[in-house]
Design an enzyme around this catalytic site. Structure first.
Site, PDB file in Angstrom:
ATOM      1  N   ASN A 227     129.024  84.536 -26.486  1.00 27.81           N
ATOM      2  CA  ASN A 227     128.447  83.188 -26.481  1.00 27.81           C
ATOM      3  C   ASN A 227     127.611  82.944 -27.731  1.00 27.81           C
ATOM      4  O   ASN A 227     127.687  81.882 -28.349  1.00 27.81           O
ATOM      5  CB  ASN A 227     127.515  83.069 -25.267  1.00 27.81           C
ATOM      6  N   GLU A 262     128.916  84.732 -15.532  1.00 29.10           N
ATOM      7  CA  GLU A 262     130.179  85.305 -16.010  1.00 29.10           C
ATOM      8  C   GLU A 262     130.701  86.320 -15.008  1.00 29.10           C
ATOM      9  O   GLU A 262     131.475  87.203 -15.338  1.00 29.10           O
ATOM     10  CB  GLU A 262     129.999  85.937 -17.396  1.00 29.10           C
TER      11      GLU A 262
END
Ligand code: C2E
Length: 351
Positions: A227, A262
């Site tokens: 990310n 996640e």
């Protein structure tokens, strides 16, 4: 939406609150999407509420506010309010339909009673009727009353038909609302709320029927690093990719869910550990087999990998204890170098 925010949005503070929402979102570097706007409205409308405190915690920790974060917050804090509102609306429509049908039925009852009386009267009059003209008048009156009752019956039928359609439409709408409230918007998998319910039901079923059942948890490796390097939008795409592979390998009765940012989970009802292990290995290999590209720049992102852990239901296990063991197995996979699958039972044996 909570009623205090709803009230503020219809009061003198409405525009200044909305402007502050935009300003604060811009200052925090958060996109003004409808969902983010709604979350921020609640936060600024009630900074000390659970959602407000959570957003402040995320901002203080400088956590990126991704679409995934927004979805998680919405799933945790918003749907109940939305659902309640939708259900309240549906309740109002149902009330209206039911009272209008009840009115129509009571009118029909009265008309039927009046028609019965007309028939009774006519029968008495016929007995005492002397000539043809008198009979004609009676029969004329009867046919008028019959036509009236026919018209009223038609009106009642139409009303019932319209109500049936409205109730069917309502049922479909509520079903959609229910599905939305149980679905993770980013990945389309079951959300955490739905997962918790399914897991509790699967544990009950395994306990009652003495059936096998396995729970797996899967986590994207180094997701935060990913990310930070490629941006949150790409991070969200990676979650969608991982979810699409998990979904492909989880046809019913398996249940796949997005459990956290996640983190994913799959319930395997009536399956044994060996079969689950091999399914998880297939998922792991398939996810890692593709090199992804960043959509905006076409940069090569490389492959993503996942780690997984699973635990088999034992007598007396609740969703929480099963999840705890599956989580321990997941963390064993992470500690052992990631991109692998570990069985909780293997940890037990090793211990
Ligand atoms: P999506 O972008 O909505 O794509 C949905 C499906 O359309 C994909 O399912 C795939 O079957 C097809 N598709 C879309 N774009 C392409 C393409 O450029 N080439 C090919 N061959 N097929 C394409 P799939 O593969 O299961 O992916 C699900 C989601 O995972 C995608 O949703 C996207 O959000 C993400 N994803 C998958 N691969 C990549 C990738 O290489 N880069 C990025 N940024 N995201 C990806």
């Amino acid at each position: 939406m909570t009623s205090s925010v709803e009230t503020t949005l219809r009061g003198p503070e409405a525009y200044s609150l909305s402007r502050r929402v935009i300003d604060e979102m811009e200052a925090a570097g958060v996109w003004p999407t409808p969902l983010n706007f709604e979350l921020w409205l609640h936060y600024l409308g009630d900074p000390e509420g659970a959602l407000g405190r959570e957003i402040q915690r995320l901002l203080a920790a400088r956590e990126p506010f991704t679409e995934a974060t927004a979805d998680m917050l919405a799933a945790e804090y918003l749907p109940r309010g939305r659902l309640t509102e939708e259900i309240r609306d549906a309740g109002r429509v149902l009330d209206r339909e039911l009272s209008s049908v009840a009115d129509a039925i009571s009118r029909a009852h009265k008309s039927q009673a009046a028609y019965g009386q007309t028939l009774d009267k006519a029968a008495t009059s016929i007995e005492s009727a002397g000539d043809g003209d008198a009979l004609k008048t009676i029969v004329g009156g009867l046919s008028t009353a019959t036509r009236r009752i026919q018209r009223e019956n038609e009106t009642l039928e139409k009303r019932l038909d319209a109500s049936t359609k409205e109730v069917a439409r309502l049922r479909e709408h509520l079903e959609q609302v229910r599905r939305d409230a149980m679905t993770d918007a980013l990945t389309n998998l079951a959300n955490r709320k739905a997962f918790d319910e399914h897991l509790a039901a699967a544990c009950d079923q395994a306990e009652a029927g003495g059936e096998q059942m396995v729970l797996a948890v899967l986590d994207v490796d180094h997701f935060k690093r990913f990310n930070d390097t490629w941006g949150h939008q790409t991070g969200d795409q990676v979650l969608r990719y991982v979810a699409s592979v998990i979904a492909r390998f989880s046809p019913p009765p398996r249940i796949a869910a997005r459990y956290g940012g996640e983190e994913f989970a799959v319930i395997f009802p009536r399956e044994d550990a060996a079969k689950v292990h091999s399914a998880l290995e297939s998922i792991r290999k398939e996810i890692g087999s593709r090199s992804l590209r960043r959509r905006s720049t076409n940069d090569e992102l490389g492959a993503v990998t996942i780690s997984a852990g699973f635990a088999t239901h034992r007598a007396g296990d609740t969703g929480a204890t099963l999840l705890e063991r599956a989580d321990a197995a997941l963390y064993a996979s992470k500690r052992a170098g990631r991109n692998r699958v570990t069985a909780a039972e293997a940890l037990d044996r090793a211990a």
